[in-house]
Motif scaffolding. Sequence first.
Motif, short mmCIF file in Angstrom:
data_model
loop_
_atom_site.label_atom_id
_atom_site.label_comp_id
_atom_site.label_asym_id
_atom_site.label_seq_id
_atom_site.Cartn_x
_atom_site.Cartn_y
_atom_site.Cartn_z
N PRO A 111 0.82 -1.22 0.00
CA PRO A 111 0.00 0.00 0.00
C PRO A 111 0.85 1.26 0.00
CG PRO A 111 0.01 -1.03 2.18
CD PRO A 111 0.96 -1.81 1.33
N ASN A 112 0.18 2.36 -0.34
CA ASN A 112 0.78 3.70 -0.22
C ASN A 112 2.10 3.85 -0.96
OD1 ASN A 112 -1.24 4.92 1.34
ND2 ASN A 112 -0.53 3.74 3.12
N ARG A 114 4.41 5.68 -3.50
CA ARG A 114 4.51 7.01 -4.09
C ARG A 114 5.78 7.12 -4.93
NH1 ARG A 114 1.36 11.12 -1.26
NH2 ARG A 114 -0.02 9.97 0.12
N ASP A 303 -4.16 12.21 -3.15
CA ASP A 303 -4.37 12.78 -1.80
C ASP A 303 -4.83 14.23 -1.91
OD1 ASP A 303 -2.15 14.31 -2.33
OD2 ASP A 303 -0.78 13.12 -1.10
N TYR A 309 -0.91 8.47 -5.42
CA TYR A 309 -0.29 7.32 -4.77
C TYR A 309 -1.09 6.10 -5.16
CZ TYR A 309 -3.82 7.88 -1.05
OH TYR A 309 -4.99 7.99 -0.36
N THR A 311 -1.94 1.61 -4.52
CA THR A 311 -1.77 0.34 -3.83
C THR A 311 -1.45 -0.68 -4.90
OG1 THR A 311 -3.31 0.94 -2.08
CG2 THR A 311 -2.95 -1.40 -2.47
N ARG C 302 -10.02 6.31 -1.41
CA ARG C 302 -9.44 6.27 -0.07
C ARG C 302 -9.66 7.64 0.55
NH1 ARG C 302 -3.87 3.18 0.71
NH2 ARG C 302 -5.34 1.50 0.32
N GLY C 306 -7.16 7.38 5.23
CA GLY C 306 -6.55 6.20 4.62
C GLY C 306 -7.47 4.98 4.63
#
Lengths: 401, 401, 401
Positions: A111-112, A114, A303, A309, A311, C302, C306
Amino acid sequence: MGQVAWKGLFLSLFDYKTEKYVIAKSKKVGILYRVVQLSILAYLVGWVFIVKKGYQDTDTSLQSSVITKLKGVAFTNTSELGERLWDVADYVIPPQGENVFFVMTNLIVTPNQRQATCPESDRIPDALCYKDGDCRAGEAVVAGNGVKTGRCLKDRDSIRGTCEVLAWCPVEKRSKPKKPLLASAENFTVYIKNSIRFPKFKFSKMNVLATNESYLKSCRYSTEHPYCPIFLLGNIVQWAGSDFQEMASEGGVIGIQIEWNCDLDKAPSECNPHYSFSRLDNKFAEKPISSGYNFRFAKYYRDAEGVDYRTLIKAYGIRFDVMVNGKAGKFNIIPTIINIGSGLALMGAGAFFCDLVLLYLIKKSNFYRGKKYEEVKSTSRKSFSSPTLNGNQSPDQVGGL
Amino acid sequence: MGQVAWKGLFLSLFDYKTEKYVIAKSKKVGILYRVVQLSILAYLVGWVFIVKKGYQDTDTSLQSSVITKLKGVAFTNTSELGERLWDVADYVIPPQGENVFFVMTNLIVTPNQRQATCPESDRIPDALCYKDGDCRAGEAVVAGNGVKTGRCLKDRDSIRGTCEVLAWCPVEKRSKPKKPLLASAENFTVYIKNSIRFPKFKFSKMNVLATNESYLKSCRYSTEHPYCPIFLLGNIVQWAGSDFQEMASEGGVIGIQIEWNCDLDKAPSECNPHYSFSRLDNKFAEKPISSGYNFRFAKYYRDAEGVDYRTLIKAYGIRFDVMVNGKAGKFNIIPTIINIGSGLALMGAGAFFCDLVLLYLIKKSNFYRGKKYEEVKSTSRKSFSSPTLNGNQSPDQVGGL
Amino acid sequence: MGQVAWKGLFLSLFDYKTEKYVIAKSKKVGILYRVVQLSILAYLVGWVFIVKKGYQDTDTSLQSSVITKLKGVAFTNTSELGERLWDVADYVIPPQGENVFFVMTNLIVTPNQRQATCPESDRIPDALCYKDGDCRAGEAVVAGNGVKTGRCLKDRDSIRGTCEVLAWCPVEKRSKPKKPLLASAENFTVYIKNSIRFPKFKFSKMNVLATNESYLKSCRYSTEHPYCPIFLLGNIVQWAGSDFQEMASEGGVIGIQIEWNCDLDKAPSECNPHYSFSRLDNKFAEKPISSGYNFRFAKYYRDAEGVDYRTLIKAYGIRFDVMVNGKAGKFNIIPTIINIGSGLALMGAGAFFCDLVLLYLIKKSNFYRGKKYEEVKSTSRKSFSSPTLNGNQSPDQVGGL
């Protein structure tokens, strides 16, 4: 001559010419010929007509449409993802329900991720380094996740490190759950709707019978219910000769063959699908590099600052390929005649073979050769009114085939 | 009569009847017939048996499974997207690794589109306007991006403007980077796993040989390595006769044919795939409207207020279609007999042709016609014990074929 | 003997042997035979050569590439979604423009689903409960959306409730708009680019003619424009014999067949595609369980914390399957000879049939049987120089076939 000759010419058109036969009273060859004739007849009737249905015109250009629909939910509780429920929209890829579908049964989630710099995975040989010079800046890591920045990142005290890369960071940690996450996918069901059409005969049919709706809601395909179009995934894998749990962990490809073999001379209700299942990828455990089935995909998010970003998911699972093929036959006079004709032509070949025996292989061959072949000599002086028959001139007829 | 007659009847069943032949001592026709016979024999042996393997039963209904896996990363630095790294999850669509996959090599990104009103692109003829009346409210722009609101938006000083539309705004600015963004896709590799099965012969094989794993990690398909299943995209495009950079910019479709032509009378190791590559879309530069390959897709996001927005991507790239076909043959007695039989039947046709020459085209035709055809007359009064043979009755036999 | 005999042997190789025929002056059988001959000739010329083009070598292993591109926007205004514009990136699934594409025309949206507990839909029989004990904790709801938590949720006053489930909550409310949301999809167009190649003849063609670009921008396929590759979705559905609005509401599958039937002995410009349309799923209104086409997919988001949430979409729509098949033929000497040869072999079968009539079915059969079959007896004592001909020995020849 004149008119009379023309009339004779015209009439002679309707004379019937038939081959003159010699009856050889050789029981050996006679029996041989009857055996050959019976064999050809048996082949013609048994194989060409009964087994291969040679009296039928066939259509193999099937038009087929497959719609698949999965049902089932699975609950997982892992440290990484927490309590999570998986439904059809989560585990079926692609979601459209076409003839090829993939059921995700195991996954590695990163996950996450970047766009940033981070150390490359230390499992990739090309990323190992001892000094910055080992990581040429701007060079992509072979079989890796990013482009080298030129720095070699080391833990304290260690001599060897890994190159820093510009990539989606952090990079994937390569470790797959030993036990498949969605082990309960064994109990999922798939409903396969298959409509077919033989355009030549304008014949359409569907694998879903016109039974009551409640039957379709509760039935499961099995040898007892051969026309129920709802299959348990666990059963499919088992019938294909594989172990579901092992396949769910490593991934694989299963073929579901639907075969329509229709004799349209019979009632339409006799034209039914036949299902078979086979494993399409090879499953040699000794060749890890070429076994299993997995692929990577990502879910992209943005975001509050507008930075992307994602997953990354490495999905393991079972791909099902529904393959439809079929053949329909219906009586037609043309193939019937052709098959009879070519069967009879085969008799000629049989006669040729028996002739060889008669003329060259039995004791009295010489005699029969003389009888079969009648030598005629054209001499301008005299024209015999009866053929010159000579029974014993062996060397002359050797070229008789 | 009685019992004796029945016995005779039964015995006569096993008499062998063979055609009576007339030997025509015509060297011309004799040589012609031998030539015809040899031609048919050569055709039968050379073409039917050696080239077409007519002694084999064949299976063309191949079951095939293709798994593809791409490897490679690309780094781009553009004013629009900044520094960005592209990996497999970014550029392969769809990600599943089926037999058709698309590698994105160029793209037009239109970020942050929201449902709103904005001017339509001025490149769309239907959106041009001079006054509000030109933009009928509620009408969709032909080949455009939205529905007209009824207003004509003009820059100061200009006479002509574009209609305002309700659409995903801002609309796409139609300009594609001249140089492909992912030019380095040329160095990406694709690993093609192909398992096949000939159901009739229960024969399975895979294109990945049972060699050691390290070979598969480093090899690349080439004429020197014809059984390595890992291909460089740049090579594939080059072998298909196209230029990678041009194709990466405009898009296109490449076919990768895998052909299995297996003689199962030989060892299984002799059954090997043969790869070929071809460009499937046409590439006539003079027809811009029908060249190239691109499509639009969007990534959907939701902001903190729960409003959807998206990034529209017009992707250009190369679609690869892996197409598998094959044929397996194995010795079988039935096609062997049929092919020999029909070859012999062909001899009959040859004899027919030579008869024509003998009976109608050579000088002594008349004579041979008389010998070949024996006229019999049935008269109730008298029954000759020998046939009436007449050697010179030209008009009567003209219909002899 | 000796040298002379060998010379004779060699020379006899070039003697021509031809069957001896008996001319039966039976007009009945003669006419019958001519009729049979003419029928076979008519079949050979008419069916084998003219209709089936038996003089051509054919190639049916077509290589084909299909690129599809949709155009069109739709505006909807519903209480649920508000004012919304739908463009290609919204309603085409998958977006790649392959030979199978789906146009979404109706949908049930369930926004903001999160992993939580909530009551299962009361339309699912397995979820109905009277007390907590009816909802076994951890058990998946059959054909439902989640796993039971063990609680039975009831409205005040009501006896019956539904089990609480752990699922993506809230679960889908099953109600589909009666009127299709994207009813205006009828006016969308699809541009189908199809390149084909017959590898055996190295012949390539495309369904887009080399006409001017402006024609392609404005034309629509119809009987007047049979070579325009741009199709109105409404027309396709209509030509397939269905009603667009009903299909847009329930979903369905349409097949677009492109057939290339090319005679390469003619000019390449004569090789043109022929389009046909058919409905592939069955559309029996009486079987609601097996009609229509829909599938579920989700868009994942998301939030700032998160936590994943998603929008579940149950999409109804029309799937279009573009299916290409074709056949090319070109003159080749081998099939020509084979077809002539097997036609002539068929004549032999005709003669066999007429022989049966002559020898067993007409009045003078006995007489002709005696003439056709010449009995030879091999007696070691004496060798006749003329055949023993006996005209009236009925029982002996009964086995004459």
